[in-house]
Enzyme design. Structure first.
Site, mmCIF file in Angstrom:
data_model
loop_
_atom_site.group_PDB
_atom_site.id
_atom_site.type_symbol
_atom_site.label_atom_id
_atom_site.label_comp_id
_atom_site.label_asym_id
_atom_site.label_seq_id
_atom_site.Cartn_x
_atom_site.Cartn_y
_atom_site.Cartn_z
ATOM 1 N N PRO A 7 28.555 43.188 44.908
ATOM 2 C CG PRO A 7 29.529 42.019 43.164
ATOM 3 C CD PRO A 7 29.116 43.394 43.566
ATOM 4 C CB THR A 54 32.658 45.639 45.509
ATOM 5 O OG1 THR A 54 31.385 45.719 46.160
ATOM 6 C CG2 THR A 54 32.717 44.365 44.693
ATOM 7 N N GLY A 55 33.726 47.282 48.415
ATOM 8 C CA GLY A 55 34.026 48.583 49.003
ATOM 9 C C GLY A 55 32.832 49.420 49.382
ATOM 10 C CE LYS A 56 27.857 45.980 49.487
ATOM 11 N NZ LYS A 56 28.883 45.045 49.020
ATOM 12 C CD GLU A 109 48.224 22.113 35.062
ATOM 13 O OE1 GLU A 109 47.947 23.169 34.473
ATOM 14 O OE2 GLU A 109 47.401 21.501 35.774
#
Length: 647
Positions: free
Chosen positions: A198, A201-203, A421
């Site tokens: 995705p 992610t650090g490619k 909440e």
């Protein structure tokens, strides 16, 4: 080299024009008078200093009627030189004769200089035309950038959270450094490594780390650099890229976003054909593993759309390895936070493990953004370091957007949000959710009026059916609280209902968690709509309308059961619900420890009702006001992540 010659030519022309301008200017400043006037000025002792004779002209200075010294110039015939010398000498004027050639000067200025200028301009124009022709001839040259050793400072130590991918790429680097270690048993170096994952992610960071680790030439290029409006240019650039690689082998080539040129040639309705892209792809296939294979050249490519790549590109012999670069796990997120926090100053109360637990589904880019936002927030507050409060605020900001304290809520809306909440938080506590309630707030953030955030007890990649049913309960706890307290419900639970319905649909259609329909799937309800028609045409597991009706009934049953459980829990603990809501109205934000105190019936210690306001933050970019987090389950991302549950 051509640029240097052009610059030199322009410099020469500039100097020539400056000389012409100076000479013309000097002539304009000197007053032109006749030789008779010069002799009269000499007799009247009006000439100042000496005069200079340049064989055809006399220059000097004289005093005019206003008493000012004026430059003069006077031309005479060659036969008058003796008479002029005699008259000036008789008047006592200092006379200085300098050799010169007026004819040659006139010839140069009037004829040779214009010719030189015209020839120089013509040569310049011809050179520019030749340069344009050279550019046309080099249009098919590769745009790859060669990174020299030491230019890239990123190493594998700067990459965290993707250990498996690092090991794969370390092996490639080791092969380039010591090929005998791997080839002594007949092994061959992989020709291509495809990084799939995705966005964020650090490619690309991994590729930069390979460039920093390998002591070999490293070429970097993007897939879009091959695509041009002229057919054949992309293929030519691919050929030139590998020709450059042959000259520098062994070498590495990194191609980012390879899906720009590597899309499948068998469109199947996904965009059709494209001659230029297909020719570029064909040439890439041939260069990687054709009749003449390129040994010693390793191609590393990155993409987040491996599903659209051509099958011929993915076969062994071309991209021998496909490395998955996925979202980091808990330990990976903590190491990524440590890497990105090296350049910032953290306070003593910072616990990166807690931040990592609360950022399930974050990519490396998201985590880097968390550290950066925390640093900016600490700077705005005038702090000397980054505290845990800034990191928590930055995490919420990346997830949901900035706080909207300027949003004026009425007392009724504030009370409604507090009960909503509180319903989420209380049902999560009572059902014993695997996630720990971390914080509950009614401060508007992004498009949500309130937020209930959770920390997972442990990192999970699979979920039991019972845990998913419990999650549906506290997803619907906010709406159940509205019905119990106000006897009606509002539009505030719209997002909760949407996510609960999608979760129930996946339980029925993807995970086989319906007792009525059994263990089978009925299509992927979480796929982009652009591919739905193609899936329906090609899917052999299509179901009938009767089955579709049963699916709808099962989804309704699962959601209704969760809603009934939430209502029952809150009715049995109505007093606690009121106590938690009143605390939220008073303090606006409570953490998990304070929530436990309220459930036990204890009172919270006094504190300021509203924290001091922050300086106005920059407006969030359009479309980023609300970011839906994700959690992975059975290898697929869920539609929501319970770490943040907007009200």
């Amino acid at each position: 080299m051509n640029g240097l010659k052009s610059a030199t030519l322009w410099l020469v022309l500039f100097i020539v024009f400056i000389g012409m301008f100076v000479q013309m200017t000097s002539k304009e400043q000197a007053e032109q008078i006749s030789i008779t006037q010069v002799l009269k000025l000499a007799q009247n002792e009006k000439i100042v200093g000496k005069v200079e004779d340049r064989e055809g002209s006399i220059t000097g200075k004289y005093t005019n009627e206003e008493g000012k010294n004026v430059d003069f110039e006077s031309d005479y015939l060659p036969t008058q030189s003796d008479l002029i010398l005699e008259r000036l000498d008789g008047a006592g004027v200092e006379y200085n004769a300098k050799p010169g050639n007026a004819f040659l000067q006139t010839l140069f200025i009037s004829f040779l200089l214009p010719v030189i200028v015209i020839v120089a301009l013509w040569m310049l124009i011809m050179r520019q035309m030749q340069a344009g022709g050279n550019k046309a001839m080099t249009f098919g040259k590769s745009k790859a950038k060669l990174m020299s050793e030491g230019q890239n400072k990123i190493t594998f130590d700067d990459v965290a959270g993707v250990d498996e991918a690092k090991e794969e790429l370390k092996e490639v680097v080791d092969f380039l450094k010591d090929p005998q270690k791997f080839s002594r048993l007949g092994g061959k170096i992989p020709k291509g490594v495809l990084l799939v994952g995705p966005p964020g992610t650090g490619k690309t960071l991994l590729a930069k780390a390979v460039a920093g680790e390998a002591n070999v030439p490293f070429f970097s290029i993007s897939g879009s650099d091959f695509v041009e409006m002229f057919v054949g240019v992309g293929a030519s650039r691919v050929r030139d890229l590998f020709e450059q690689g042959k000259k520098h082998k062994p070498c590495l080539i990194f191609m980012d976003e390879i899906d720009a040129v590597g899309r499948s040639r068998f469109g199947g309705g996904m965009g059709g054909g494209h001659d230029e892209r297909e020719q570029t792809l064909n040439q890439l296939l041939v260069e990687m593993d054709g009749f003449n294979s390129n040994e010693g050249i390793i191609l590393i490519a990155a993409t987040n759309r491996a599903d659209v790549l051509d099958p011929a590109l993915l076969r062994p012999g071309r991209f021998d390895r496909q490395v998955m670069v996925d979202f980091p796990d808990l330990n990976g997120r903590e190491r990524i936070l440590q890497v990105h926090s090296r350049k910032v100053k953290l306070g003593g109360d910072v616990d990166l493990h807690t931040i990592a637990k609360g950022t399930s589904g974050f990519s490396g880019a998201d985590l880097a953004n968390v550290i950066n936002e925390a640093a900016l927030l600490a700077a705005r507050r005038g702090r000397d370091d980054i505290s845990m409060a800034e990191l928590e605020e930055a995490k919420d900001r990346v997830m949901m957007g900035p706080e909207r304290r300027s949003l004026a809520l009425t007392d009724k809306e504030k009370k409604l949000t507090a009960y909503h909440e509180a319903g989420h938080a209380l049902t999560a506590k009572i059902v014993g959710a695997q996630e720990e309630v971390h914080k509950v707030t009614i401060i508007p953030r992004g498009r949500a009026l309130g937020v209930t955030s959770y920390l997972p007890g442990e990192e999970r990649f699979t979920q039991f059916r019972g845990a998913l049913k419990d999650r549906l309960v506290y997803m619907l706890g906010g709406r159940a609280a509205e019905e119990i307290i106000f006897g009606d419900f509002t539009t505030g639970a719209g997002n909760d209902l949407q996510r609960a319905t999608q979760m129930a649909a996946r339980m029925v259609c993807e995970f086989g968690m319906s007792d009525v329909l059994g263990a089978r799937t009925y299509g992927d309800s979480n796929s982009p709509g652009i591919f739905n028609n193609m899936r329906e045409q090609n899917d052999n597991t299509r179901y009938s309308d009767t089955t579709a009706n049963v699916i709808d009934q099962e989804i309704k049953r699962i959601v209704d059961e969760a809603h009934c459980r939430a209502t029952k829990i809150l009715e049995d603990h109505k007093e606690t619900l009121i106590r938690v809501s009143e605390a939220l109205i008073e303090f606006e934000t409570i953490d998990g420890r304070e929530l436990d105190m309220l459930i036990r019936g204890e009172s919270l210690p006094e504190r300021p009702k509203v924290p001091p306001p922050l300086p106005p933050a920059p407006k969030a970019p359009k479309g980023e006001e609300e970011k839906k987090p994700r959690e992975r389950i059975f290898g697929k991302p869920l539609l929501d992540r319970p770490s943040q549950m907007p009200g």
